[in-house]
Write a protein that holds these residues in place. Structure first.
Motif, short mmCIF file in Angstrom:
data_model
loop_
_atom_site.label_atom_id
_atom_site.label_comp_id
_atom_site.label_asym_id
_atom_site.label_seq_id
_atom_site.Cartn_x
_atom_site.Cartn_y
_atom_site.Cartn_z
N LYS A 5 32.93 33.62 26.05
CA LYS A 5 32.82 32.95 27.34
C LYS A 5 33.84 33.45 28.37
CE LYS A 5 30.54 28.72 25.97
NZ LYS A 5 30.59 27.27 25.97
N PRO A 6 35.13 33.63 28.01
CA PRO A 6 36.06 34.13 29.02
C PRO A 6 35.70 35.53 29.54
CG PRO A 6 37.27 33.17 27.19
CD PRO A 6 35.82 33.23 26.79
N VAL A 7 35.23 36.40 28.63
CA VAL A 7 34.86 37.74 29.06
C VAL A 7 33.63 37.67 29.95
CG1 VAL A 7 34.02 39.98 28.27
CG2 VAL A 7 35.90 38.86 27.06
N LEU A 8 32.66 36.86 29.57
CA LEU A 8 31.46 36.69 30.38
C LEU A 8 31.81 36.14 31.75
CD1 LEU A 8 28.42 36.92 30.55
CD2 LEU A 8 28.25 34.65 29.55
N ALA A 9 32.69 35.16 31.80
CA ALA A 9 33.11 34.59 33.08
C ALA A 9 33.78 35.64 33.95
CB ALA A 9 34.05 33.40 32.86
N ALA A 10 34.60 36.47 33.34
CA ALA A 10 35.28 37.53 34.10
C ALA A 10 34.28 38.55 34.62
CB ALA A 10 36.33 38.21 33.22
N LEU A 11 33.30 38.90 33.81
CA LEU A 11 32.29 39.86 34.25
C LEU A 11 31.44 39.29 35.38
CD1 LEU A 11 31.15 41.31 30.82
CD2 LEU A 11 32.55 42.43 32.55
N VAL A 12 31.08 38.04 35.27
CA VAL A 12 30.30 37.40 36.34
C VAL A 12 31.13 37.34 37.61
CG1 VAL A 12 29.26 35.23 37.08
CG2 VAL A 12 28.79 36.11 34.80
N ALA A 13 32.40 36.94 37.49
CA ALA A 13 33.26 36.86 38.66
C ALA A 13 33.39 38.21 39.33
CB ALA A 13 34.63 36.32 38.27
N ALA A 14 33.49 39.27 38.55
CA ALA A 14 33.65 40.61 39.10
C ALA A 14 32.38 41.08 39.80
CB ALA A 14 34.04 41.59 38.00
N SER A 15 31.25 40.51 39.45
CA SER A 15 29.99 40.95 40.04
C SER A 15 29.63 40.18 41.30
CB SER A 15 28.86 40.83 39.02
OG SER A 15 28.56 39.48 38.78
N LEU A 16 30.44 39.19 41.67
CA LEU A 16 30.17 38.40 42.86
C LEU A 16 30.88 38.99 44.07
CD1 LEU A 16 30.62 34.87 41.29
CD2 LEU A 16 28.48 36.03 41.80
N PRO A 17 30.42 38.64 45.28
CA PRO A 17 31.13 39.08 46.46
C PRO A 17 32.54 38.50 46.48
CG PRO A 17 29.06 38.00 47.04
CD PRO A 17 29.25 37.87 45.57
N ALA A 39 44.35 36.75 47.21
CA ALA A 39 44.81 36.75 45.81
C ALA A 39 43.87 37.59 44.95
CB ALA A 39 44.90 35.33 45.28
N THR A 40 42.58 37.42 45.15
CA THR A 40 41.60 38.19 44.40
C THR A 40 41.74 39.68 44.68
OG1 THR A 40 40.05 36.36 44.33
CG2 THR A 40 39.13 38.54 44.02
N CYS A 41 41.88 40.03 45.94
CA CYS A 41 42.00 41.45 46.28
C CYS A 41 43.31 42.05 45.79
CB CYS A 41 41.84 41.63 47.79
SG CYS A 41 40.11 41.43 48.32
N THR A 42 44.37 41.27 45.80
CA THR A 42 45.63 41.77 45.25
C THR A 42 45.46 42.08 43.77
OG1 THR A 42 46.90 40.49 46.86
CG2 THR A 42 48.09 41.27 44.93
N GLY A 43 44.78 41.21 43.06
CA GLY A 43 44.51 41.45 41.64
C GLY A 43 43.62 42.67 41.42
N ARG A 44 42.60 42.81 42.24
CA ARG A 44 41.71 43.97 42.11
C ARG A 44 42.45 45.28 42.35
NH1 ARG A 44 36.59 41.51 45.41
NH2 ARG A 44 35.91 40.06 43.79
N LEU A 45 43.28 45.29 43.37
CA LEU A 45 44.03 46.52 43.66
C LEU A 45 45.05 46.81 42.56
CD1 LEU A 45 44.38 46.10 47.51
CD2 LEU A 45 43.09 47.87 46.31
N ALA A 93 41.25 38.17 38.56
CA ALA A 93 40.58 39.23 39.31
C ALA A 93 40.94 40.61 38.74
CB ALA A 93 40.96 39.15 40.79
N LYS A 94 42.20 40.77 38.37
CA LYS A 94 42.64 42.03 37.77
C LYS A 94 41.91 42.27 36.46
CE LYS A 94 46.69 44.40 35.95
NZ LYS A 94 48.12 44.32 35.65
N PHE A 95 41.82 41.25 35.63
CA PHE A 95 41.14 41.36 34.34
C PHE A 95 39.65 41.67 34.53
CE2 PHE A 95 38.70 39.40 30.88
CZ PHE A 95 39.19 40.12 29.81
N ALA A 96 39.02 41.00 35.47
CA ALA A 96 37.59 41.21 35.71
C ALA A 96 37.31 42.65 36.14
CB ALA A 96 37.08 40.23 36.76
N LEU A 97 38.13 43.17 37.05
CA LEU A 97 37.91 44.54 37.50
C LEU A 97 38.27 45.53 36.40
CD1 LEU A 97 36.74 45.78 40.08
CD2 LEU A 97 39.06 46.44 40.67
N ALA A 98 39.29 45.23 35.62
CA ALA A 98 39.65 46.11 34.50
C ALA A 98 38.50 46.20 33.50
CB ALA A 98 40.92 45.60 33.81
N GLN A 99 37.79 45.10 33.29
CA GLN A 99 36.63 45.11 32.40
C GLN A 99 35.55 46.04 32.95
OE1 GLN A 99 36.21 43.84 29.41
NE2 GLN A 99 38.25 42.94 29.40
N LEU A 100 35.35 45.99 34.26
CA LEU A 100 34.37 46.90 34.87
C LEU A 100 34.81 48.35 34.75
CD1 LEU A 100 33.30 44.93 38.07
CD2 LEU A 100 31.94 45.38 36.02
#
Length: 133
Positions: A5-17, A39-45, A93-100
């Protein structure tokens, strides 16, 4: 593929605008939308910079500058108090993008690799659009 579930949640979050992904599993809904977005963009970067370091890619210094600019914007719009929530959003956000990045770099299914690469591009472009120059 068995996804927790946490991985799925992260993947879904990463796929949203940006606005939708800005408040994944934490109680970030109570935060100001600008705080959630920055905060999300800081994590993504941060994820991009780490990916560049780990894969030996060029551009990590430029990414670090952009991440620092985003963190400055985040600090400018934050009110005192929600620091733990904001940090949680950055980490998620960092984790979600790292998964991608992982799917894009090490995936074996060409369609999934292409999808992940497209999601990375879309998510980072949304963040880049918030920065000048």
């Amino acid at each position: 593929m068995n996804v927790t579930k946490p991985v799925l949640a992260a993947l879904v979050a990463a796929s949203l605008p940006v606005a939708g992904a800005a408040a994944p599993a934490t109680n970030g809904a109570a935060l100001d939308p600008l705080v959630r977005t920055f905060a999300t963009c800081t994590g993504r970067l941060s994820a991009l910079m780490e990916h560049q370091w780990l894969m030996g890619l060029d551009g990590s210094e430029y990414t670090q500058k952009r991440r620092n600019q985003m963190a400055t914007l985040l600090e400018a719009v934050m009110r005192p108090g929600p620091g733990p929530q904001v940090l949680a959003l950055r980490i998620e956000a960092k984790f979600a993008l790292a998964q991608l990045f992982s799917r894009m770099t090490f995936g074996r299914d060409a369609q999934d690799v292409a999808w992940a690469a497209n999601r990375v591009e879309v998510e980072l472009a949304a963040c880049d659009g918030l920065l000048l120059g």
